[in-house]
Write a protein that holds these residues in place. Sequence first.
Motif, mmCIF file in Angstrom:
data_model
loop_
_atom_site.group_PDB
_atom_site.id
_atom_site.type_symbol
_atom_site.label_atom_id
_atom_site.label_comp_id
_atom_site.label_asym_id
_atom_site.label_seq_id
_atom_site.Cartn_x
_atom_site.Cartn_y
_atom_site.Cartn_z
ATOM 1 N N HIS A 107 8.527 -4.647 -13.364
ATOM 2 C CA HIS A 107 6.735 -5.183 -13.093
ATOM 3 C C HIS A 107 6.507 -5.172 -12.344
ATOM 4 O O HIS A 107 6.622 -6.712 -12.044
ATOM 5 C CB HIS A 107 7.159 -6.332 -15.094
ATOM 6 C CG HIS A 107 7.128 -5.394 -16.158
ATOM 7 N ND1 HIS A 107 6.835 -3.968 -16.556
ATOM 8 C CD2 HIS A 107 8.176 -5.090 -16.500
ATOM 9 C CE1 HIS A 107 7.451 -3.976 -17.191
ATOM 10 N NE2 HIS A 107 8.391 -4.514 -17.774
ATOM 11 N N ASP A 109 4.458 -7.667 -9.440
ATOM 12 C CA ASP A 109 3.579 -8.513 -9.827
ATOM 13 C C ASP A 109 3.784 -9.271 -9.061
ATOM 14 O O ASP A 109 4.465 -9.903 -7.728
ATOM 15 C CB ASP A 109 3.430 -9.373 -10.868
ATOM 16 C CG ASP A 109 2.294 -9.887 -11.325
ATOM 17 O OD1 ASP A 109 1.133 -10.459 -11.073
ATOM 18 O OD2 ASP A 109 1.909 -10.325 -12.745
ATOM 19 N N TYR A 148 4.942 -8.819 -3.579
ATOM 20 C CA TYR A 148 5.050 -8.492 -4.309
ATOM 21 C C TYR A 148 5.990 -7.822 -5.199
ATOM 22 O O TYR A 148 6.642 -6.985 -4.727
ATOM 23 C CB TYR A 148 4.153 -7.168 -4.347
ATOM 24 C CG TYR A 148 2.367 -7.637 -4.364
ATOM 25 C CD1 TYR A 148 1.830 -7.557 -5.467
ATOM 26 C CD2 TYR A 148 1.647 -8.202 -3.057
ATOM 27 C CE1 TYR A 148 0.558 -8.461 -5.628
ATOM 28 C CE2 TYR A 148 0.987 -8.843 -3.433
ATOM 29 C CZ TYR A 148 -0.037 -8.673 -4.535
ATOM 30 O OH TYR A 148 -1.388 -9.585 -4.344
ATOM 31 N N GLU A 275 1.036 -3.421 -5.539
ATOM 32 C CA GLU A 275 0.879 -3.241 -7.539
ATOM 33 C C GLU A 275 1.347 -2.073 -7.899
ATOM 34 O O GLU A 275 1.594 -1.386 -7.201
ATOM 35 C CB GLU A 275 -0.761 -3.960 -6.961
ATOM 36 C CG GLU A 275 -0.258 -5.502 -7.994
ATOM 37 C CD GLU A 275 -1.619 -5.984 -6.834
ATOM 38 O OE1 GLU A 275 -2.144 -6.306 -8.827
ATOM 39 O OE2 GLU A 275 -2.612 -5.639 -6.858
#
Length: 287
Positions: A107, A109, A148, A275
Amino acid sequence: EDRTRFAEEKSRELSRTQVELENYASELKRSSQYKSEFLANMSHELRTPLNSMLILSQMLAENAHGTLLPEEQDYARVIHEAGGDLLLLINDILDLSKVEAGKLDIHIDEVDTTELPFVMEHHFRPLAEKKGLAFSVERDPAIPDIIYSDGLRVHQIIKNLLSNAIKFTEQGTVRLTLRPFDPVLDEAAARHVPGGAAIVVAVSDTGIGIPAPMHEAVFDPFRQADGTTNRKYGGTGLGLSISRELSKLLRGHITLDSVEGSGSTFTLFLPSLTEGAVGGAGMANVA
Ligand code: ADP
C-alpha cells in the motif's frame, strides 16, 4: 542425405527435450505455489487457537482471582512467553509465504522521513541501553521529508535490521543513519535500484559480524551464520529473507558490509514510488 536425416533427428530430439523441460518448469512453479498457499493457510489456522492460549495464559499469570500458587503463576508465565515466541515465528512464516506466493499487497502512501528516526529511537533505545549499548540516530536533512512507499513495510524492514543489530552486539554502538543516495559511494547497489534511491537507511553495529562466505546466505530463509544446534543466539533465520523480499516489492534493495569480529552494516535503498496501491505481482512505478 545421411547428414540431413541426422540433423532432422537431432532437432526433433531437441524440441522433445525442450517440451519436457518446459513441462517440468511449470510443474515446479505449480508445486511451489501450492507450498506457499498451504503455508499461508496453515499460518492463519494456527494463529486463532494460539491467540486464545495467549490471552488465557496471561490471565492465569496475572492470578486475577488470587487462587494460584506462585509456581502455578510461573508456569502460566512460561506458557505465555513460549506462545509469544511461536506467534512471532508464525507471523514470519505467514509473511514469507505471502511474499513468495505473490499475495502480499503493498500500500503506497506518504512515508514521513522526519518522523521515522523518532519512532525507531523510541522503540529501540531502551532495548540497546538495557544491553549497555549506545544508540545513535542521524538524519541528513538533505533527504526528502516525504517519500512514497509502504510505511508499514518500511518500518518492518528497519525494525528487523535494528533488532538484529542489538541482538548480535555485546558492546559498542548501534547506529541508524538516513542519508541521500550517492551514485559513487552506492555504485554497487545502483544496478538493483535503477532509478536511484530516494533515501538510504543504514543500520550499523559493532557486533560479532558475519564471515564473508555467509554474506549472501544470511538472506536465505532459515539460514543463520551460526549453524550449530547449541548456538548462542535464538531466532528463526527468517527476518533477513523477509526484509530482502519486502525491499524487492518496494523496488529497493538491501546490501550487507561486514567484517567478522568487528561489526556489520545493513543498508536499505528505497526509491519513491508513484501513488496508488501496488499488488504483490503488480508493477510499481518509480516517481
Ligand atoms: P535470525 O536473526 O532470526 O537468526 P535473520 O534472518 O534476521 O534471522 O538473520 C540471519 C542470520 O544472519 C542470523 O542468524 C545471524 O547469523 C546473521 N545476522 C543478521 N544480522 C546480524 C548482525 N547485525 N550481526 C551479526 N550477524 C547477523
